[in-house]
Design a protein around this motif. Structure first.
Motif, short mmCIF file in Angstrom:
data_model
loop_
_atom_site.label_atom_id
_atom_site.label_comp_id
_atom_site.label_asym_id
_atom_site.label_seq_id
_atom_site.Cartn_x
_atom_site.Cartn_y
_atom_site.Cartn_z
N LYS A 28 0.85 -1.21 0.00
CA LYS A 28 0.00 0.00 0.00
C LYS A 28 0.87 1.24 0.00
N ILE A 29 0.52 2.20 -0.85
CA ILE A 29 1.16 3.51 -0.80
C ILE A 29 0.09 4.54 -0.49
N THR A 30 0.41 5.44 0.43
CA THR A 30 -0.54 6.50 0.81
C THR A 30 0.02 7.83 0.34
N VAL A 31 -0.77 8.53 -0.45
CA VAL A 31 -0.35 9.82 -1.00
C VAL A 31 -1.35 10.89 -0.59
N SER A 32 -0.90 12.14 -0.63
CA SER A 32 -1.77 13.22 -0.14
C SER A 32 -2.34 14.03 -1.30
N TYR A 33 -3.37 14.79 -0.98
CA TYR A 33 -3.90 15.77 -1.93
C TYR A 33 -4.33 17.00 -1.16
N ARG A 34 -4.46 18.12 -1.88
CA ARG A 34 -5.01 19.34 -1.31
C ARG A 34 -6.44 19.50 -1.81
N GLU A 35 -7.28 20.11 -1.00
CA GLU A 35 -8.70 20.17 -1.36
C GLU A 35 -9.03 21.32 -2.31
N SER A 36 -8.15 22.37 -2.37
CA SER A 36 -8.49 23.50 -3.23
C SER A 36 -7.27 24.19 -3.85
N SER A 37 -6.21 23.43 -4.14
CA SER A 37 -5.02 23.99 -4.79
C SER A 37 -5.14 23.87 -6.31
N VAL A 38 -6.11 24.59 -6.88
CA VAL A 38 -6.34 24.58 -8.33
C VAL A 38 -5.13 25.21 -9.04
N PRO A 39 -4.58 24.63 -10.11
CA PRO A 39 -5.00 23.39 -10.76
C PRO A 39 -4.10 22.21 -10.39
N PHE A 40 -3.41 22.31 -9.25
CA PHE A 40 -2.46 21.26 -8.86
C PHE A 40 -3.14 20.05 -8.26
N SER A 41 -4.00 20.30 -7.30
CA SER A 41 -4.61 19.22 -6.55
C SER A 41 -5.87 19.77 -5.88
N TYR A 42 -7.04 19.28 -6.33
CA TYR A 42 -8.29 19.82 -5.78
C TYR A 42 -9.41 18.82 -6.00
N LEU A 43 -10.46 18.98 -5.23
CA LEU A 43 -11.58 18.04 -5.28
C LEU A 43 -12.63 18.51 -6.29
N ILE A 44 -13.13 17.54 -7.11
CA ILE A 44 -14.29 17.84 -7.96
C ILE A 44 -15.48 17.00 -7.53
N ILE B 264 -10.44 23.45 -17.65
CA ILE B 264 -10.29 22.46 -16.58
C ILE B 264 -11.59 22.27 -15.81
N PRO B 265 -11.77 21.08 -15.20
CA PRO B 265 -12.97 20.85 -14.41
C PRO B 265 -12.94 21.68 -13.13
N PRO B 266 -14.11 21.95 -12.52
CA PRO B 266 -15.43 21.47 -12.93
C PRO B 266 -16.17 22.42 -13.88
N LYS B 267 -15.70 23.66 -14.04
CA LYS B 267 -16.48 24.66 -14.78
C LYS B 267 -15.96 24.89 -16.19
N GLY B 268 -14.88 24.22 -16.58
CA GLY B 268 -14.32 24.45 -17.90
C GLY B 268 -13.63 25.79 -18.06
N MET B 269 -13.19 26.35 -16.93
CA MET B 269 -12.47 27.63 -17.00
C MET B 269 -11.05 27.41 -17.52
N VAL B 270 -10.50 28.42 -18.17
CA VAL B 270 -9.13 28.38 -18.68
C VAL B 270 -8.29 29.35 -17.86
#
Length: 286
Positions: free
Chosen positions: A25-41, A258-264
């Motif tokens: 098992k490998i456990t990796v992290s994410y950020r919840e709102s670091s657009v566009p690096f790492s964020y939740l959709i 990019i998701p979720p709104k298709g903004m550039v």
């Protein structure tokens, strides 16, 4: 968290590949709102440029360990938890929007830099804020535990601006301080501001302004004293940079909808990053 993991010492978890092989098992992290690096959709689905880098590294871990069925767990981290949870073995790799600097280098190791940024300001167009001098004696938001807070405090003191700093717990929180007029501007890495503006309630009302203070590199973060895992992570990033895949991923996340709104975001690759695709440096910010 696995049984007994709380008692694992940093030295016991330093050899990441052995830890991953033993647990499958490998456990990796994410950020919840670091657009566009790492964020939740969605409540459980992180996406982004750094998430794609993470998944490429995981693929190389699978190949190296010959474990096609390797279990992957994603956990959220914040600016304040990302280093302690990595050091104590809770998770194994962070690719996101973390600045590689000398202070952090005492606790963790960074891979080859995958982005360069600097502190700028997000403000309402109606505010009249164009640069830092316009913020004298005014309230500015940033996030707790960020390099931007230190940069802004030092700049304010140096220029006698008496900027009043309030800290949001995360990027969304700090953005809301600007949207609700509790802060005149939000000081943060320019790319994160472009991302937050693109996904805000009213993007047309906000603009990114001000000079760039202190250019800083972002790098994937791993535990110290683990040359084998660093070699693998650097190897993945080198391969992506040399093959053209890195440029393709960059275009996808920074120059296309990019998701979720298709903004550039409309942010072309910086000269520093172009240079580092040849230099392959993991040098920290000064």
């Amino acid at each position: 968290m696995g049984v007994g993991l709380t008692s694992v010492t940093p030295s016991a978890t330093a050899q990441t590949l052995k830890k991953v092989a033993d647990s499958n098992k490998i456990t990796v992290s994410y950020r919840e709102s670091s657009v566009p690096f790492s964020y939740l959709i969605s409540p459980t689905k992180p996406v982004g440029f750094a998430v794609d880098l993470t998944e490429a590294i995981i693929d190389d871990v699978r190949a190296k360990l010959k474990k096609k069925d390797l279990e992957v767990a994603y956990i959220p981290v914040t600016g304040q938890t990302r280093i302690p949870l990595l050091v104590n073995g809770t998770y194994d790799l962070e690719c996101g929007s973390t600045t590689n600097n000398s202070a952090r280098g005492k606790e963790v190791t960074f891979a080859i830099s995958h982005f360069y940024t600097g502190t700028r300001l997000l403000a309402k167009k109606s505010s009249g804020i164009k640069n830092y001098a316009d913020l004298a004696n005014k309230t500015v938001a940033t996030t707790a535990g960020s390099t931007n807070e230190k940069v802004l405090r030092a700049y304010s003191a140096d220029k006698n601006l008496n900027i009043q700093i309030i800290l949001g717990k995360d990027y969304e929180d700090a953005l809301q301080l600007v949207e609700t007029d509790r802060a005149m501007a939000f000081a943060m890495d320019d790319i994160l501001l472009f991302g937050l503006r693109a996904n805000s309630k009213n993007p047309g009302s906000l603009e990114v302004v001000g000079d760039t203070l202190q250019v800083e590199p972002y790098g994937c973060m791993l535990r110290k004293d683990d040359p084998e895992f660093k070699k693998l992570v650097d190897g993945t990033i080198t391969r992506l940079m040399k093959s053209g895949e890195f440029s393709r991923l960059y275009a996808r996340w920074f120059e296309a909808p990019i998701p979720p709104k298709g903004m550039v975001l409309g942010m072309p690759m910086s000269e520093q990053l172009k240079a580092n695709m040849k230099a392959l440096s993991d040098k920290p910010a000064q």
